[in-house]
Each structure stands twice: as C-alpha cells, then as structure tokens.
Write an enzyme that holds these catalytic residues in place. Structure first.
Site, PDB file in Angstrom:
ATOM      1  N   GLU A 247      19.473 -56.146  64.627  1.00 32.15           N
ATOM      2  CA  GLU A 247      21.210 -56.395  64.594  1.00 32.15           C
ATOM      3  C   GLU A 247      21.921 -55.033  65.096  1.00 32.15           C
ATOM      4  O   GLU A 247      23.234 -55.353  65.340  1.00 32.15           O
ATOM      5  CB  GLU A 247      21.643 -56.404  62.763  1.00 32.15           C
ATOM      6  CG  GLU A 247      20.657 -57.964  62.528  1.00 32.15           C
ATOM      7  CD  GLU A 247      21.570 -58.893  63.008  1.00 32.15           C
ATOM      8  OE1 GLU A 247      22.431 -59.293  63.538  1.00 32.15           O
ATOM      9  OE2 GLU A 247      20.481 -59.688  62.827  1.00 32.15           O
TER      10      GLU A 247
ATOM     11  N   GLU B 267      22.273 -62.147  71.959  1.00 31.59           N
ATOM     12  CA  GLU B 267      21.044 -63.180  71.463  1.00 31.59           C
ATOM     13  C   GLU B 267      19.948 -62.584  71.746  1.00 31.59           C
ATOM     14  O   GLU B 267      19.037 -61.881  71.249  1.00 31.59           O
ATOM     15  CB  GLU B 267      20.900 -64.397  70.598  1.00 31.59           C
ATOM     16  CG  GLU B 267      21.939 -64.778  70.069  1.00 31.59           C
ATOM     17  CD  GLU B 267      22.722 -63.997  68.379  1.00 31.59           C
ATOM     18  OE1 GLU B 267      21.178 -62.925  68.510  1.00 31.59           O
ATOM     19  OE2 GLU B 267      23.390 -63.632  68.155  1.00 31.59           O
TER      20      GLU B 267
HETATM   21 ZN   LIG Z   1      21.808 -61.418  66.732  1.00 32.93          ZN
END
Ligand SMILES: [Zn+2]
Length: 871
Positions: free
Chosen positions: A323, A345
């Site tokens: 994160e 991502e």
């Molecule tokens: Zn992520």
C-alpha cells in the site's frame, strides 16, 4: 451476420489498442466516458452524514476550467439529487441525473465560454451499508459493547456515491473536504485537520486542501478512534484504531516508518504529503486501500496481539509495503485509465514484495511468492485468459480488472524485466518515470520510455509481449553434445495451453536466465524460433529459468531432465522449484505423464527446501482429493504418507528456538497433508493436543492452531465439534476467532457439516466478520461440495453482499473454480449466468474453463495415480 459481428469486434479492439497503448499519457486521448471540454480544478465539499436516516446532505463548489465553449457540464453522480445548481451564480436551465449511466448533465441557459468558472450546488445522497462510497461499519468491541464508525472506499468508481464529481483517474484536482460528525469522534482524511468547530453534539472538521489527485483516492474515516504516531523523513506516520486497540498497532507503526524511509530513497522522490495515516477499520472490506495519505486496512492486517501468528506478522509488513508503494505508483503517478490498472497494482505488488524480501531476508519472501506466481501461470494457461493490459469500457470492467493476472502475473513480469535489465538500471528507470510523471498520469509507454532512457535498450519491444498478449510461452529445450563434451541447446517456443491445444498461437521475447552446472547464470533473450545457444558441459544440470524468476514454463528433453533429476538434491533452490512447478503443470495440462513429476520427489533426497516440499505436499493433496471415493484411494494415501512422513519426522510437532519462518510454514503444510491422508499417528496426536489446549491455550501455538484444530475437526464427534464451536463463539481475539471458525468448517461428519453451514450463516458471526462467511462456506467445499454449493446457492445475496465491487468477478470466476464438484457443470453455469449481465460472458468462460479443467484433470489423473501405485 456472425462474421460481420466478429469483424466489428476486432476493429473495435484494434482502435482501443492504438488509442490506449503505444502512446505516452495525454489527457485529451485518455480513454474515459466524460467529455474533456470542462475539467475540475478545485473542489470544496461539505458533507453532513445522518446515521439515523442513512443519508448524506452536502454542499459543493467546484472551480472549473472550460476548454471549449459548451452549453452542458457533465460529471458523475450516483443515487444523488442535486438542487440549487448554479454556474457562476446563475441558475442552470436544466439538471438531469441518470443513475443508470451514473451521470449528471447540467444544461446552461447561455453558452459557457472558455476560461475559469464556478459550479455550485446542494445535494442529498445515501450513506452506504456496504463498503462503497461513504459507509457505516458496525462492530463489536472486545468487551462485548457495540460500536459504529464511518469510512470510505472509492476505488474504482465510487467517490461519486459520496459527492458528485469527475470520477475518472485522469481528472485530477485539489480537494478541500469538510465533514460534520458527532463531537466525540476522531476524524481522518488524506490531509491533516485545518479547522475544527464544535456546535452542540456535533463538530465540523475541515481538512487541509489536498494536492492534485484523482477522486478515487479520497478518504474519510470518523469514529471513536485513537492513534499512535512517529516521524518518518519530513512526514509523520500514524496508525488509527478503534479506541483501546491502538497499542496493537505498534509493530505496524514501526513497519510504516521503515517502509516510508526506504521508499523515499528507492523512488528518489520524497513522500510529498505532510503525513501518512493508516486506519484499522474493523471489517469494512477484505484488504487495504491506498488512499493518498490515509490508507485504510481491514483491522486484522494492521493490529497484532499475542494470539497473532507469524503469517499475521508477515502480512502486517507485506501489505503495508504494497500500500505504501502505491503512494508513488498510483497516487503520485496514476494510470491514465483503468486499462493500465497494472501500472498501479503490478507495481505495488512487485515493490512491496521486494521491500519485504530485503528487510526480512529470513522470510525468503520472493521464494514464498512462488506459489502465487505458479497460480497466476495456471490461470494464464487457460484459453480464456486475458492480457495484463485490457480494454476497460465501463464501471463493471474497471472493477473486474482486479484479478490474479493484474496482480501476480504483473508482479512476476516486472521482476523478470528487473532481472533482465539489472536492478540498478531498473531503479534508475523507475526514478525517471516518477520524476517525469509526478502529480499526473501515465501509460505503459511512459514507463517503457523511462526504462529505455535508463538502459539504452528497446524495453517496449520485450515488455509489450508480456503486457499486451494473453497467455505464456512453453520453452522447449533440446540438447546435443559435441565430441569434446560441450553442450549446445536448441530453444523453441509456443504458447503453453491445456492438452497442447494449438488454437491459441503466440510469440514472446523471453528473457532466459541460463545456468549450466554451478556456473553463475547468464541472460539470453529468446527471440528466434529455433535459437541455438551454448550451455556448459553435457550431463551437467541445466536451468533456462534460473532462480524461478521467469513467467514461462520449460520442457527439457529426456536426457537433460534426467541430468536435472540426478542433480536435483544439490540444485539451486529456485532451479529446483521451477522444475517442480513446471513438471506438475505439464502433468496437469496433459502434456507429460504423471511419472515424470513423481520421479522428482525421491530425487529431493535429504533436501528440505520449504517451498519445494510445500509444492510436493500440495500436489499430493490434489491427487488425494481427486482419488476420493475411488477404489485406489487408500493405496495411494498409504504411498503418499510414506513419502511425507520421513520429512515431517525431521521437523517434529514443536518448533525449535530460532527456527526459520518458512520451516514453521512447511511443518504446517506437512501436518495438514498427513491429516488429509488419514495418518493415524497425526490424528491421534492432534486429538491429544486439543485436549490439552482446552485446559491451557498455550498448548497449541497460534501458528499451528488452524492446522491442528482442522485435523481435529475432520475426525470430530458431536461432543468434540461442540467444544470447538464453543471456543470459537466465546473467543474475544478476532484473529483466533477466525481460525477457530475456519477449523470448524473442516469437519468430516456429514450431519455435523450441516450444522457447520448453519453456524456460518448465523448471527453469532460478529458484524465486522461479515466477510468471513463466504470463506467459511468455501471451506466446506473440500469435504462436502454438494452441501457447500447448496448453501452458497440459497444464500448468495447475503454471502456476497460485503463484496459489492467484486461480486461479479467472484460470481463468474471464483465460484465455478471453488465449487467445481458441488453440482453438475450445467447447473452451476446456468446459475452464474442468471445472476450476471451478458457483458460478463468472458469472465464466466474463465470460471467454467477452470471448473471443466479440474474435472478433466480428475478423469485423467485417477488412472495415472492408480497405475503409479500398482507399479
Ligand atoms: Zn494495490
């Protein structure tokens, strides 16, 4: 008509590809649905939630830049009613909000000329019960009292549920948020509090204006919260938790401090906000969300107690490392559109894994990720798979992009490129990319350009084969020897598909890492087909995917495989793992006989590498599952126990002082498979330990509880089942409670399994554990697939409700995959189709391919296993 339809679809894909792919970010050409003639520059939003009525009322003022004369202003809204809409203080001629399109159109009486303008309005909207937009989260405190808080989850397209806005990632703007909440509440948002005024029972809090950012990263949490803080570089890091639990965040705080410092250095660009908060939300959603300066987590990822396991501790670091990486890849630099979601991502996954591996080398974190890499390769083998970069046309497709290909394949491909270019050159490229695109958006081309500038190589040429093309290659290796014993290999490739199905062609530039014998690996790019290469001495072990970094399968000729099998025990860990993964995959795909894989198992010799044995244990567990109910089952189980028992004996039941993290993990994997294989000694010892555990909770360490209690549940009689159930229901620690309930679902007895299913649906599951219910029912599939399927089918609305964004993806892909033997394929497919729009057809195809694949594997492997046992 059919042909015309196919041709039109191809043209459409091509035009999307040329628009979205192959060009640097450019606002005017970024895909999206909103017109680009009016762009927001700065928002002032004041929100008053009414918890009793579950509504929001708000006032909004948006500074706009009009780029071309227009009579309409179009932006996103959902379930909101706008009133008193004015443009430069002039009432709008008409306002139409369309919830089906999630758009509001403001029509003006006079054309609006280019330049700066201000849009103002009041609105009413909904407070959500599920985690999308601004939602209310009820929870039960450890002392049994009830609490509730407000939090947000906006990605991908749900900021529009909290306030009307230009809710696409390319529309960056600054935001000044004001929220009015109960006066006793603490409040957190992306930026620190600027002003706070109390009036009676309420307090109005205005946060500092944010930097230029996309709407999906807006965050607000309010409740009876407390924080702990520490400095990190020029910023402060803080962790917020429900009051009374903030001390459980001390490890997480130290992790955040360390990670932020490391990333300031890695990215060569200091974290630009004054603070980075993390918020432990009890329940909410399953994972974490990288809101800029205010990351939200499901509290079990952030809070550690004496009942936490080593896996909990590892997740605490690894999820934060993911994160916090997003604060750069995602927040500071945002993908231009959801088709490049992987820029967020895949990057955060790769960077977070690297950070975890470097900070905790004893966790061997990259090796630990091998299972995820192998799982992504397995999905990518299917004919229905998709490329990392994929066209996204609407909200549904944006949500569906959050899958294994985006995360795990993306992370593996980045690691392969890093290995190909070299870590220092790669980091230099990333730094250039971040500097060039800070506070703005990017496409894949921006990344390839930066990596090309750093490396002097045509990176796009190699990388695009992996991001724009679906599937993965199978590299075949054929060796020959000259009279002096020097070996030459001939390399060729084709797309790796189930049962060598040749309907899906493909070609890749494959970065090979070739290791012959014990020499250092060398890089070679496979571009020819075939391509010849020198490869050490004949008879030496050989890997063309040294250290298991590449995202491809390898098939060696018989002589080379024999040399690799001979040298297996002493091979580099990664080379051994790659060979196990690949040979198992070749077996499952029906390309190679089962015996070629099983011959590798005795070749392990005395080697106890945890990932290798974990891979073997998982393969044996799969075979045992396929054999259930067949006449050959017990003979196979006996053979498999004979393989696993001696390895387990070396570990024993109890961990030793200073034992490595992955040894702890392997002990559990071996124990679990022995339990599945019905090992009497293991079953008896598990029962004995459970009896001690009932008197003294220290008798089974938290790390071993899920495995040992699962073994107990499998053989449980009604009295034992009830004792385990009472443990779960009475447990105050949320992590332990979760483990006990999951263990309960491993019950073997059919009547008790029905009771377990009722428990999974019952009110005794705490409100913050709503997400767990689906997992509990999923756990039942192992021993009671028909019961699990019926439970899911009859309660799907309730079980899926906590996952509003992912419900279509879970329904189409995961449910057929997990419940594959719960009912006839046609019944499952009909049910799935009935719950989803026609647009989900490609996802349903993926789910059904996985279901049918498992049935085909079972049909092929049962006779192969029986033949191996009889041999
Ligand atoms: Zn992520």
């Amino acid at each position: 008509m059919r042909t015309a339809g196919r041709a039109a679809a191809l043209l459409f894909l091509t035009s999307v590809a040329t628009l979205a792919v192959g060009a640097p970010f450019d606002f005017d050409h970024a895909p999206g649905r909103l017109p680009k003639d009016v762009v927001p520059v700065d928002y002032r939003i004041a929100v008053l939630p009414d918890i009793a009525a579950m509504t929001i009322s708000g006032n909004e003022s948006v500074a706009l830049r009009v780029r071309a004369t227009t009579r309409a202003v179009v932006f996103n809204s959902l379930n909101e009613k706008l009133t008193d809409v004015r443009l430069d203080d002039v009432p709008a001629a008409a306002v139409e909000s369309d919830d089906a399109k999630q758009l509001t159109t403001v029509t003006l009486a006079q054309p609006l000329p280019p330049g700066e303008h201000t849009l103002t309005f009041s609105y009413t909207g909904r407070l959500e019960k599920q985690p999308h937009g601004l939602f209310l989260q009820p929870y039960v405190n450890p002392d049994g009292s009830a609490g509730q808080l407000l939090s947000t989850k906006m990605e991908s397209t749900d900021a529009r549920r909290m306030f009307p806005c230009w809710d696409e990632p390319a529309f960056r703007a600054t935001f000044e948020l004001t929220v009015t909440v109960p006066a006793g509440w603490a409040t957190v948002s992306n930026m620190p509090v600027a002003t706070r005024t109390e009036h009676g029972a309420l307090a109005t809090v205005t946060f500092q204006r944010s930097p230029n950012m996309p709407s999906y990263l807006i965050e607000f949490t309010g409740g009876d919260l407390k924080s702990i803080t520490a400095p990190a570089g020029a910023a402060a890091v803080g962790i917020w938790a429900v009051r009374g639990r903030e001390r459980d965040a001390e490890v997480a705080l130290a992790d955040a401090q360390l990670i932020l410092g490391d990333y300031n250095d890695y990215f060569g660009f200091a974290f630009p906000l004054p603070k980075l908060d993390s918020i432990a939300v009890p329940g909410g959603f399953g994972g974490a969300m990288e809101n800029w300066g205010a990351i939200t987590y499901n509290d079990r990822l952030l809070l550690l107690t004496p009942d936490s396991t080593l896996a909990d501790r590892q997740a605490d670091f690894a999820v934060q490392a993911h994160e916090i990486a997003h604060q750069w890849n995602g927040d500071l630099v945002t993908m231009g559109w959801w088709d490049d979601l992987w820029l967020n991502e895949s990057f955060a996954s790769w960077r977070g894994t690297s950070e975890t591996d470097q900070r905790y080398p004893e966790w061997r974190w990259w090796e630990r990720q091998d299972g995820a890499r192998d799982g992504a390769m397995r999905s990518d083998t299917r004919l229905s798979t998709h490329a990392i970069e994929q066209p996204v046309a609407d909200e549904l497709q944006a949500a569906n992009a959050f899958d294994q290909i985006t995360y795990e394949k993306g992370q593996s491909v980045l690691r392969m490129l890093e290995s190909y270019l070299g870590p220092d050159v790669f980091r230099d490229g990333i730094r250039r990319y971040v500097r060039a695109r800070a506070f703005s958006n990017a496409t894949a081309t921006d990344l390839w350009d930066a990596l090309a500038a750093a490396s002097g190589q045509d990176v796009a040429q190699v990388a695009r084969d992996w991001t724009e093309q679906a599937g993965l290659p199978l590299v075949s290796v054929a060796a020959s020897c000259d009279a002096a014993g020097a070996r030459t290999i001939v390399l060729s490739q084709r797309r790796f598909t189930p049962r060598a199905d040749d309907r899906a062609p493909g070609r890749w530039s494959v970065p090979l890492r070739i290791r012959a014998g014990s020499a250092a690996p060398r890089m070679e790019l496979l571009t020819g087909d075939p391509q010849a290469s020198p490869a050490g001495r004949c008879g030496e072990p050989l890997s063309v995917n040294a250290d298991a970094i590449g995202f491809f399968r390898v098939r060696y000729d018989a002589a080379t495989l024999a040399a690799n099998t001979r040298g297996f025990e002493a091979a580099a860990d990664g080379d051994r793992i790659a060979l196990l993964d690949d040979n198992w995959a070749l077996t499952l795909a029906g390309v190679q006989p089962l015996g070629a894989y099983l011959a590798l198992v005795p070749a392990m010799g005395g080697n106890r590498d945890p990932r290798a044995w974990e891979q073997i244990a998982a393969a044996l567990a799969t075979l045992e599952h396929y054999e259930r109910g067949t006449p050959g089952h017990d003979a196979f189980a006996a053979r498999a126990r004979a393989i696993v028992r001696p390895v387990f004996a070396g570990f024993g039941w109890d961990s030793r002082p200073r034992e490595a993290a992955d040894a702890v993990r392997l002990r559990r994997a071996l124990l679990a498979v022995l339990g599945e294989l019905g090992d009497r000694g293991v079953l008896a010892e598990a029962r004995r330990r459970f009896a001690l555990f009932l008197k003294d909770r220290r008798a089974i360490r938290p790390d071993d509880q899920d495995t040992v209690l699962g073994i107990v549940a499998r053989g449980a009689d009604p009295a034992t089942f009830e004792r385990l159930h009472l443990l779960a229901a009475a447990e105050k620690d949320s992590g332990a409670r979760r483990r006990y309930y999951l263990a309960l679902m491993r019950v073997g007895d059919a009547a008790l399994a029905e009771r377990a299913a009722r428990i999974a649906l019952s009110a005794e599951i705490a409100p913050q554990d709503e997400l767990l219910r689906l997992r509990l029912v999923g756990q039942l599939t192992d021993r009671h697939p028909a019961l699990a399927w019926a439970t899911l089918r009859d309660n799907a609305d309730r079980l899926l409700a906590p996952f509003p964004k992912y419900t279509p993806l879970i329904t189409s892909e995961q449910i057929p995959d997990v419940y594959w033997e719960g009912a006839a394929p046609q019944e499952i497919e009909t049910w799935v189709r009935g719950r989803l729009p026609a647009e989900m057809a490609p996802n349903i195809a993926r789910g059904m391919e996985s279901l049918n694949e498992q049935r085909a594997e079972q049909a092929a492997l049962v006779p192969a296993v029986d033949a191996w046992v009889a041999r």
